[in-house]
Design a protein around this motif. Structure first.
Motif, mmCIF file in Angstrom:
data_model
loop_
_atom_site.group_PDB
_atom_site.id
_atom_site.type_symbol
_atom_site.label_atom_id
_atom_site.label_comp_id
_atom_site.label_asym_id
_atom_site.label_seq_id
_atom_site.Cartn_x
_atom_site.Cartn_y
_atom_site.Cartn_z
ATOM 1 N N UNK A 186 -11.740 -18.503 -4.835
ATOM 2 C CA UNK A 186 -12.146 -17.607 -5.923
ATOM 3 C C UNK A 186 -11.379 -17.985 -7.192
ATOM 4 N N UNK A 187 -11.234 -17.055 -8.102
ATOM 5 C CA UNK A 187 -10.670 -17.336 -9.426
ATOM 6 C C UNK A 187 -9.232 -17.847 -9.376
ATOM 7 N N UNK A 188 -8.513 -17.591 -8.292
ATOM 8 C CA UNK A 188 -7.110 -17.984 -8.204
ATOM 9 C C UNK A 188 -6.932 -19.455 -7.845
ATOM 10 N N UNK A 242 -19.164 -11.582 -15.309
ATOM 11 C CA UNK A 242 -18.517 -10.327 -15.665
ATOM 12 C C UNK A 242 -17.513 -9.923 -14.596
ATOM 13 N N UNK A 243 -16.642 -8.946 -14.897
ATOM 14 C CA UNK A 243 -15.713 -8.453 -13.882
ATOM 15 C C UNK A 243 -16.408 -7.967 -12.613
ATOM 16 N N UNK A 244 -17.576 -7.314 -12.782
ATOM 17 C CA UNK A 244 -18.306 -6.844 -11.611
ATOM 18 C C UNK A 244 -18.835 -7.987 -10.766
ATOM 19 N N UNK A 245 -19.304 -9.059 -11.438
ATOM 20 C CA UNK A 245 -19.755 -10.251 -10.709
ATOM 21 C C UNK A 245 -18.624 -10.815 -9.865
ATOM 22 N N UNK A 246 -17.438 -10.920 -10.480
ATOM 23 C CA UNK A 246 -16.290 -11.513 -9.784
ATOM 24 C C UNK A 246 -15.868 -10.653 -8.592
ATOM 25 N N UNK A 247 -15.904 -9.354 -8.790
ATOM 26 C CA UNK A 247 -15.549 -8.468 -7.681
ATOM 27 C C UNK A 247 -16.533 -8.640 -6.527
ATOM 28 N N UNK A 248 -17.784 -8.956 -6.859
ATOM 29 C CA UNK A 248 -18.812 -9.132 -5.837
ATOM 30 C C UNK A 248 -18.828 -10.511 -5.202
ATOM 31 N N UNK A 249 -17.939 -11.423 -5.664
ATOM 32 C CA UNK A 249 -17.825 -12.717 -5.004
ATOM 33 C C UNK A 249 -18.241 -13.915 -5.828
#
Length: 459
Positions: free
Chosen positions: A51-53, A308-315
């Motif tokens: 993921x983003x990390x 978006x932040x919501x996209x990232x939270x969803x994977x």
């Protein structure tokens, strides 16, 4: 779940996030959907969460493209399906028989709302039509023209103030020919009692609307807009591929579908360019992509500032990943046209439409282009609705069960073994019922709105 045999990540169906299928070295591409979605920023051992990390985008400005056509012919379906639509005097077909109030300027928004509440007509508030310059005013006029001409509206009241830049006489020059039985005009400053006059004109339009009845029309007349919002890690596995399958099915019947959200083509645009029927369409698609990248850089913004932040939270981690899921809504059909703001659909098949990914701007652009309804996939959920029926398709069962007041169709059975063909059959029958009059959740809830794209200054 392994999506493509070339992938070096798998998707956990419990949360939609990615995990390394094997050891991935620093700088190596992360592959999903058989295409790169970014690169590793450090060594990632097999089984680790990706993921983003530990990964980032590969996108960086404009690139050069070559036309390498790879078009899969879509066989025409001989058995003609029909829906019950309204055939207009000019030959257009609508799936609703409504009266719309279209404002030339935002100053009359609340007047329009009051008239709508009193009469049962529909209005769509916006802040523009005055204090705009150049291309922005032209875009506003073209979008409003598309709304006035939309076949779901049996009658339209064009409501102006009288002193705006986009006053009724100026707007008539953009609108061109119109049927005075179907389109009427009211300048609020010119009327002694604008409420009384507005109600009178709307009553005349409603009487005209009542002259139309539903009759069987072929599925080839159906125009669908394709949109996603609040995407998650399941979007490219369930809802978007389902919409793509449905899109191919409708096009095989002779209908047309429209894919927009240009920034959410970045990283997957090559797949669309390969499907352009001609070199000219390929060149238009290149301009569509590069002009939107220029729009970003002109405003000193990075091209890849998405998801978006919501996209990232969803994977979803990168724009490429989001785009590769997004463009699946266009199925496998050839690209037959490329449209700009305010252009109207003229060709059967798959068209690309200029515009951002912003939900309300995108559904407004699609409506103005003439789509009868919008197929809107979502993994996070949203109540937003276009002036036309907006079918919300959930990517996962939890959302479908939790937000039954928003969601119209659930694509998650694809995760449980239901075949794509079987679910497409079911989805197509549902779309036909909507085209024939069944209301979507946005219609039931009264959630209809517009937002017009702007790029310049406001005086």
């Amino acid at each position: 779940m392994l999506i493509n045999k070339l992938d070096n990540v798998t998707v956990n169906l419990d949360d939609g996030h990615k995990y390394a299928r094997r050891d991935i070295k620093t700088g190596e591409n992360i592959i999903k959907y058989g295409n790169p979605i970014g690169r590793a920023t450090r060594n990632i051992p097999q089984g680790e969460w990706v993921h983003t990390h530990n990964m980032k985008t590969n996108l960086d400005g404009k690139i050069k493209y070559a036309y390498n056509p790879n078009i899969t012919p879509i066989a025409h379906i001989g058995e003609e399906k029909t829906f019950l639509g309204y055939v207009r005097e000019n030959g257009d077909v609508g799936i609703r028989n409504e009266v719309w109030i279209v404002n030339t300027v935002g100053c009359v928004n609340k007047l329009a709302k009051r008239l709508a509440d009193m009469t049962g007509a529909f209005c769509f508030e916006h802040p523009f039509g005055c204090s705009q310059l150049g291309d922005d005013q032209r875009t506003t006029q073209l979008i409003l023209k598309g709304l006035v001409n939309h076949p779901n509206a049996a009658g339209v009241l064009v409501l102006g103030l009288g002193c705006e830049n986009n006053n009724i006489e100026v707007f008539k020059e953009v609108l061109g020919a119109y049927d005075p039985k179907r389109v009427k005009f009211l300048n609020a400053q010119d009327a002694e009692d604008e409420i009384e006059e507005g109600v009178r004109l709307i009553s005349e339009l409603q009487e005209y609307a009542n002259t139309f009845t539903r009759t069987p029309v072929p599925l080839s007349k159906l125009r669908l807009g394709l949109k996603c919002g609040g995407s998650d890690g399941y979007s490219g596995i369930t809802a978007n591929p389902l919409v793509g399958s449905l899109s191919d099915r409708v096009i095989a019947h002779g209908g047309c579908c429209v894919l927009t959200e240009v920034p959410e083509m970045f990283g997957a645009e090559h797949l669309l360019m390969e499907r352009c029927e001609t070199r000219e369409l390929f060149a238009k698609t290149v301009d569509l992509i590069n002009n939107f990248k220029d729009y970003f850089t002109r405003h000193n913004q990075v091209v890849y500032e998405n998801p978006s932040p919501g996209n990232k939270k969803g994977g979803i981690t990168t724009l490429e990943e989001k785009s590769l899921g997004c463009v699946q809504k266009g199925g496998a059909s050839a690209v037959v046209d490329v449209l700009d703001y305010g252009d109207t659909l003229t060709k059967n098949g798959l068209s690309l439409l200029n515009g951002p990914g912003n939900d309300i701007v995108a559904i407004t652009n699609l409506t103005a282009a003439g789509v009868h309804m919008v197929l809107f996939t979502t993994g996070r959920g949203t109540p937003v609705g276009a002036p036309v029926p907006t079918v919300k398709i959930s990517t996962n069962r939890a959302l479908a069960e939790r937000k039954q007041n928003w969601i119209d169709f659930d694509a998650s059975p694809l995760l449980d073994g239901t075949s794509m063909d079987d679910l497409t059959d079911e989805f197509l029958e549902y779309i036909i019922t909507v085209a024939s009059g069944e209301k979507t959740k946005n219609e039931i809830n009264g959630y209809r709105e517009i937002s017009i794209f702007k790029d310049g200054i406001v005086l």
